[in-house]
Design an enzyme around this catalytic site. Structure first.
Site, mmCIF file in Angstrom:
data_model
loop_
_atom_site.group_PDB
_atom_site.id
_atom_site.type_symbol
_atom_site.label_atom_id
_atom_site.label_comp_id
_atom_site.label_asym_id
_atom_site.label_seq_id
_atom_site.Cartn_x
_atom_site.Cartn_y
_atom_site.Cartn_z
ATOM 1 N N LEU A 47 82.248 14.696 48.240
ATOM 2 C CA LEU A 47 80.833 14.417 47.986
ATOM 3 C C LEU A 47 80.262 15.330 46.905
ATOM 4 O O LEU A 47 79.280 14.983 46.242
ATOM 5 C CB LEU A 47 80.017 14.607 49.278
ATOM 6 C CG LEU A 47 80.353 13.659 50.429
ATOM 7 C CD1 LEU A 47 79.528 14.021 51.651
ATOM 8 C CD2 LEU A 47 80.098 12.217 50.021
ATOM 9 N N GLY A 48 80.853 16.496 46.745
ATOM 10 C CA GLY A 48 80.362 17.427 45.744
ATOM 11 C C GLY A 48 81.104 18.745 45.826
ATOM 12 O O GLY A 48 81.878 18.978 46.753
ATOM 13 N N GLY A 50 80.724 23.190 44.995
ATOM 14 C CA GLY A 50 79.830 24.302 44.710
ATOM 15 C C GLY A 50 80.571 25.611 44.785
ATOM 16 O O GLY A 50 81.802 25.644 44.910
ATOM 17 N N GLY A 51 79.814 26.710 44.735
ATOM 18 C CA GLY A 51 80.422 28.022 44.737
ATOM 19 C C GLY A 51 81.173 28.341 46.006
ATOM 20 O O GLY A 51 82.072 29.175 46.011
ATOM 21 N N PHE A 52 80.813 27.691 47.122
ATOM 22 C CA PHE A 52 81.465 27.978 48.390
ATOM 23 C C PHE A 52 82.647 27.073 48.657
ATOM 24 O O PHE A 52 83.395 27.283 49.598
ATOM 25 C CB PHE A 52 80.456 27.849 49.545
ATOM 26 C CG PHE A 52 79.468 28.968 49.595
ATOM 27 C CD1 PHE A 52 79.772 30.132 50.265
ATOM 28 C CD2 PHE A 52 78.250 28.869 48.939
ATOM 29 C CE1 PHE A 52 78.868 31.186 50.315
ATOM 30 C CE2 PHE A 52 77.342 29.909 48.989
ATOM 31 C CZ PHE A 52 77.649 31.070 49.668
ATOM 32 N N GLY A 53 82.840 26.040 47.844
ATOM 33 C CA GLY A 53 83.972 25.164 48.076
ATOM 34 C C GLY A 53 83.630 23.716 47.823
ATOM 35 O O GLY A 53 82.697 23.398 47.091
ATOM 36 N N VAL A 55 82.701 19.849 49.321
ATOM 37 C CA VAL A 55 82.102 19.132 50.441
ATOM 38 C C VAL A 55 82.762 17.761 50.548
ATOM 39 O O VAL A 55 82.766 16.991 49.585
ATOM 40 C CB VAL A 55 80.576 18.959 50.242
ATOM 41 C CG1 VAL A 55 79.970 18.224 51.434
ATOM 42 C CG2 VAL A 55 79.914 20.322 50.052
ATOM 43 N N ASP A 119 76.116 44.253 59.567
ATOM 44 C CA ASP A 119 76.596 43.151 60.408
ATOM 45 C C ASP A 119 78.052 42.809 60.088
ATOM 46 O O ASP A 119 78.412 41.643 59.949
ATOM 47 C CB ASP A 119 75.705 41.919 60.226
ATOM 48 C CG ASP A 119 75.889 40.897 61.354
ATOM 49 O OD1 ASP A 119 76.341 41.310 62.452
ATOM 50 O OD2 ASP A 119 75.582 39.715 61.143
#
Length: 310
Positions: A47-48, A50-53, A55, A119
């Site tokens: 589907l698309g 981006g910087g994170f991987g 989709v 965290d």
């Protein structure tokens, strides 16, 4: 991997009306499930990107959208599951421990701003296809200027099982509270068990307490995950366990700095004897204690916020 989340939800921590920050409890899928759901990662299902991987549109019922990152969280590999795809051998685990240590050293010492993550946990360590670790999720991180190494707050945030006792109880966070969290992860990586929820038939101690008990009895080899026994360098594993216990000592003054940790991991020099860890006894599901202090904290698996009068 996320399902049915908007882009803003993926990239930013959620906040309630009081400004409390929360973790997202994300579903995890093994490689075979992801492959089946995306038709073997077919380009037709993309589907698309981006910087994170990438989709993907997923074909399985109940999963309408999957964000498949090029990196997976360390948490995905820690529990001792039957899936062979999740099992890491000892050289990989030691490589991860060293990488996290060097990343923390950069944040605490070499970065232009001294950064306290606040965290650190297995789900915030991302691994690429070569198992190189990257520290992620700086939504709760704070920078301190000059030669400062600590600060305090009325709002305690962190994750049960990783948070240092002085921070949970007094709101005092420092580079040494990050060291505590690192020590927890080292013991988790060595044992293949998670600190939170650890259960042993012979006692009510958590993973830190179990590791401490074995160390004091000269039985540290018993903490090693069965899945890495054949691949491990025992002296290296036992040294890593020893370093992990040094990092989770109750008093922050006793814990080593990350520069010392990196040096200890890369040498065979004699190590100092650790003192009792903080929060090593779990009395019930909602309370964690050290040898002399007690803190009421959330027992769930998400970021906790504790308000205290000063």
């Amino acid at each position: 991997m996320l399902k049915n989340r908007k882009k803003k939800d993926i990239l930013e921590p959620s906040q309630n009306n009081q400004g409390e920050e929360e973790d997202l409890k994300l579903p995890l899928f093994d490689l075979s499930t992801m492959s089946r759901a995306t038709n073997d990662f077919s380009p037709a299902n993309i589907l698309g990107e981006g910087g994170f991987g990438t989709v993907y549109r997923c074909m399985e019922e109940g999963i309408s959208l999957l964000l498949l990152s090029h990196m997976l969280p360390l948490q995905f590999f820690i529990p001792e599951h039957t899936s062979k795809e999740k099992v890491l051998d000892w050289p990989q685990r030691f490589h991860i421990i060293n990488g996290i240590a060097r990343g923390l050293l950069y944040l605490h010492q070499d970065s232009r701003l001294r950064i306290i993550h606040r965290d650190l946990k297995a789900s915030n360590i991302l691994l690429d296809h070569e198992m190189n670790p990257k520290i992620s999720d700086f939504g709760l991180a704070r920078s301190v200027g000059g030669n400062e190494t600590e600060a305090n707050t009325n709002k305690v945030v962190g994750t049960y099982g990783y948070i240092a006792p002085e921070y949970a109880i007094d709101g005092l966070y420092s580079v040494k509270s990050d060291v505590f969290s690192f020590g927890v992860m080292v013991l988790e990586i060595v044992s293949g068990k998670r600190n939170k929820g650890f259960c042993h038939p012979d006692h009510k101690q958590n993973l830190l307490g179990h590791a401490w008990r074995l160390f004091t009895e000269g039985r540290s080899s018993e903490i090693i995950a069965e899945s890495i026994v054949e691949s491990c360098n025992f002296s290296e594993v036992l040294r890593s366990t020893h370093i992990g216990l040094l990092c989770v000592q109750r008093s922050p003054r006793d814990r080593p700095s990350m520069s010392t940790v990196v040096m200890m991991l890369g040498s065979e020099s004699e190590l100092p004897q650790p003192k009792e860890p903080g929060f090593f006894t779990t009395r019930d599901a909602g309370k964690a204690t050290s040898s002399s202090t007690q803190s009421k904290v959330s027992a769930n698996d998400v970021t906790m916020t504790q308000l205290e009068a000063r």
